[in-house]
Motif scaffolding. Structure first.
Motif, mmCIF file in Angstrom:
data_model
loop_
_atom_site.group_PDB
_atom_site.id
_atom_site.type_symbol
_atom_site.label_atom_id
_atom_site.label_comp_id
_atom_site.label_asym_id
_atom_site.label_seq_id
_atom_site.Cartn_x
_atom_site.Cartn_y
_atom_site.Cartn_z
ATOM 1 N N ASN A 111 32.954 35.860 0.720
ATOM 2 C CA ASN A 111 31.737 35.699 1.515
ATOM 3 C C ASN A 111 30.949 34.456 1.106
ATOM 4 N N LEU A 112 31.070 34.045 -0.142
ATOM 5 C CA LEU A 112 30.473 32.776 -0.555
ATOM 6 C C LEU A 112 31.099 31.626 0.219
ATOM 7 N N LEU A 113 32.421 31.646 0.369
ATOM 8 C CA LEU A 113 33.093 30.594 1.140
ATOM 9 C C LEU A 113 32.587 30.582 2.580
ATOM 10 N N LYS A 114 32.429 31.753 3.171
ATOM 11 C CA LYS A 114 31.938 31.816 4.546
ATOM 12 C C LYS A 114 30.520 31.258 4.653
ATOM 13 N N ILE A 115 29.677 31.557 3.668
ATOM 14 C CA ILE A 115 28.319 31.016 3.670
ATOM 15 C C ILE A 115 28.356 29.486 3.585
ATOM 16 N N ILE A 116 29.174 28.959 2.684
ATOM 17 C CA ILE A 116 29.254 27.511 2.508
ATOM 18 C C ILE A 116 29.751 26.829 3.786
ATOM 19 N N LEU A 117 30.811 27.364 4.367
ATOM 20 C CA LEU A 117 31.408 26.696 5.531
ATOM 21 C C LEU A 117 30.596 26.895 6.804
ATOM 22 N N HIS A 118 29.995 28.067 6.989
ATOM 23 C CA HIS A 118 29.280 28.342 8.242
ATOM 24 C C HIS A 118 27.809 27.923 8.176
ATOM 25 N N LYS A 119 27.142 28.188 7.050
ATOM 26 C CA LYS A 119 25.717 27.858 6.956
ATOM 27 C C LYS A 119 25.496 26.401 6.577
ATOM 28 N N PHE A 120 26.237 25.910 5.594
ATOM 29 C CA PHE A 120 25.969 24.576 5.071
ATOM 30 C C PHE A 120 26.755 23.483 5.790
ATOM 31 N N TYR A 121 27.990 23.777 6.208
ATOM 32 C CA TYR A 121 28.779 22.789 6.948
ATOM 33 C C TYR A 121 28.718 23.004 8.462
ATOM 34 N N ASP A 122 28.261 24.175 8.897
ATOM 35 C CA ASP A 122 28.183 24.510 10.316
ATOM 36 C C ASP A 122 29.556 24.446 10.991
ATOM 37 N N TYR A 123 30.573 24.997 10.326
ATOM 38 C CA TYR A 123 31.942 24.993 10.841
ATOM 39 C C TYR A 123 32.261 26.293 11.569
ATOM 40 N N GLU A 124 33.257 26.201 12.437
ATOM 41 C CA GLU A 124 33.896 27.372 13.027
ATOM 42 C C GLU A 124 35.274 27.506 12.366
ATOM 43 N N ILE A 125 35.520 28.623 11.739
ATOM 44 C CA ILE A 125 36.756 28.831 10.972
ATOM 45 C C ILE A 125 37.361 30.177 11.357
ATOM 46 N N SER A 126 38.689 30.247 11.396
ATOM 47 C CA SER A 126 39.369 31.537 11.531
ATOM 48 C C SER A 126 39.975 31.903 10.178
ATOM 49 N N TYR A 127 39.986 33.208 9.876
ATOM 50 C CA TYR A 127 40.410 33.663 8.560
ATOM 51 C C TYR A 127 41.531 34.693 8.671
ATOM 52 N N VAL A 128 42.357 34.715 7.635
ATOM 53 C CA VAL A 128 43.361 35.749 7.475
ATOM 54 C C VAL A 128 43.362 36.138 5.998
ATOM 55 N N THR A 129 43.512 37.421 5.704
ATOM 56 C CA THR A 129 43.507 37.903 4.327
ATOM 57 C C THR A 129 44.934 38.194 3.877
ATOM 58 N N GLN A 130 45.288 37.703 2.685
ATOM 59 C CA GLN A 130 46.659 37.818 2.203
ATOM 60 C C GLN A 130 46.699 38.118 0.703
ATOM 61 N N GLU A 131 47.896 38.457 0.224
ATOM 62 C CA GLU A 131 48.131 38.555 -1.209
ATOM 63 C C GLU A 131 47.907 37.171 -1.833
ATOM 64 N N PRO A 132 47.442 37.119 -3.092
ATOM 65 C CA PRO A 132 47.088 35.831 -3.708
ATOM 66 C C PRO A 132 48.297 35.038 -4.211
ATOM 67 N N VAL A 133 49.097 34.545 -3.273
ATOM 68 C CA VAL A 133 50.247 33.692 -3.598
ATOM 69 C C VAL A 133 50.060 32.399 -2.810
ATOM 70 N N LEU A 134 49.712 31.324 -3.489
ATOM 71 C CA LEU A 134 49.243 30.116 -2.818
ATOM 72 C C LEU A 134 50.257 29.565 -1.825
ATOM 73 N N ASP A 135 51.511 29.421 -2.223
ATOM 74 C CA ASP A 135 52.509 28.833 -1.330
ATOM 75 C C ASP A 135 52.644 29.627 -0.040
ATOM 76 N N GLU A 136 52.626 30.943 -0.150
ATOM 77 C CA GLU A 136 52.745 31.783 1.042
ATOM 78 C C GLU A 136 51.484 31.716 1.887
ATOM 79 N N MET A 137 50.338 31.642 1.245
ATOM 80 C CA MET A 137 49.079 31.565 1.980
ATOM 81 C C MET A 137 48.990 30.296 2.813
ATOM 82 N N LEU A 138 49.571 29.214 2.307
ATOM 83 C CA LEU A 138 49.458 27.923 2.983
ATOM 84 C C LEU A 138 50.549 27.678 4.019
#
Length: 287
Positions: A111-138
């Motif tokens: 939620n901190l990331l969402k605050i930074i990107l939406h409130k401070f950068y004013d971005y529109e972002i889509s999100y997906v939640t995954q297991e914490p494996v960087l290569d697979e996430m990317l």
């Protein structure tokens, strides 16, 4: 014999100063440690399966009517954290309209990331939640968020990626400290276990004090068990705060106001502190 108090422990190195010198033999017959990642501890505390311990500060706000916070304990930072990273294929200035993969182990940092990107950068972002494996996430995302030891390990091998420390971004935009976890206590167990809670709380504070006085044994331990260079671990623990005073409270309650503004929380909240002599609530400055 059933132990009378169930105490959580986050499965990350960032809480180790509070546990490293904890006098476990003193409590062996009275408390049970339950070790999980933050998201699991959040769920267990909400379900009444854990009585006290560190949880995501965001989860505290979601259940503030049921919890108090143990005084002077947190995982916080004023600036760089060193274990909360956004790994991106392109600069953050180009992430508007992107897809970001979120770790499934976090609540506060997601939620901190969402605050930074939406409130401070004013971005529109889509999100997906995954297991914490960087290569697979990317594979299907432009960027990925990792926390804790997963983030530390991924940072060591993050060549050709842009890496952003969320504590640093938060401080750049707000000037505030950020608290990622606080030691919560379910109000329902206080009456039956007041004296034991006070003993456990005191032992946590004692461990924190001893670690501050001499960090070398802790650095040796994490170097042996988690790899990396000792200097890396020294910098990491120097950047973390495990106190919870006015500096941490003001930053956290501003975070709660930002989260409520974006609809991530139903309403902003304050932190109610418990101490052996009772509990207290403090109001803070508005912004």
């Amino acid at each position: 014999m059933q132990k009378s108090l169930r105490v959580g422990q986050i499965l990350y190195t960032n809480v180790l100063p509070v546990y490293f010198y904890f006098d476990q033999p003193k409590f062996e017959d009275r408390i049970q440690f339950i070790r999980q990642v933050p998201a699991q501890l959040n769920q267990a505390m909400a379900a009444g399966e854990i009585d006290m311990g560190p949880i995501s500060s965001f989860s505290y706000a979601e259940h503030a009517s049921q919890y108090v916070a143990l005084a002077d304990l947190s995982v916080s930072a004023k600036g760089r954290v060193g274990s909360l990273f956004l790994f991106s294929k392109k600069p953050i200035e180009q992430l508007n309209g992107s897809r970001i993969a979120l770790t499934n182990t976090s609540a506060t940092t997601v939620n901190l990331l969402k605050i930074i990107l939406h409130k401070f950068y004013d971005y529109e972002i889509s999100y997906v939640t995954q297991e914490p494996v960087l290569d697979e996430m990317l594979l299907d995302a432009d960027a990925a968020l990792l926390i804790g030891d997963d983030a530390i390990q991924a940072k060591r091998n993050s060549r050709n990626l842009h890496v952003y420390d969320l504590g640093e971004l938060w401080h750049q935009f707000t000037g505030y400290s950020m608290t990622f976890a606080i030691w919560a206590l379910r109000k329902a167990v206080i009456a039956d276990h007041h004296d034991l809670i006070a003993e456990v709380h005191a032992s946590f504070l004692d461990s924190k004090r001893k670690t501050k006085e001499n960090t070398a044994p802790l650095i040796d331990y994490v170097h042996t068990h988690f790899g990396g260079e000792k200097e890396e671990w020294v910098r990491y623990f120097q950047g973390l705060q495990h106190d919870f005073g006015d500096v941490q409270r003001i930053g956290l309650e501003y975070y709660y106001r930002c989260a409520a503004e974006l609809g991530l929380l139903a309403a902003p909240t304050t932190v109610d502190l418990w101490q052996a002599g009772g509990r207290q609530t403090k109001t803070t400055l508005t912004r």
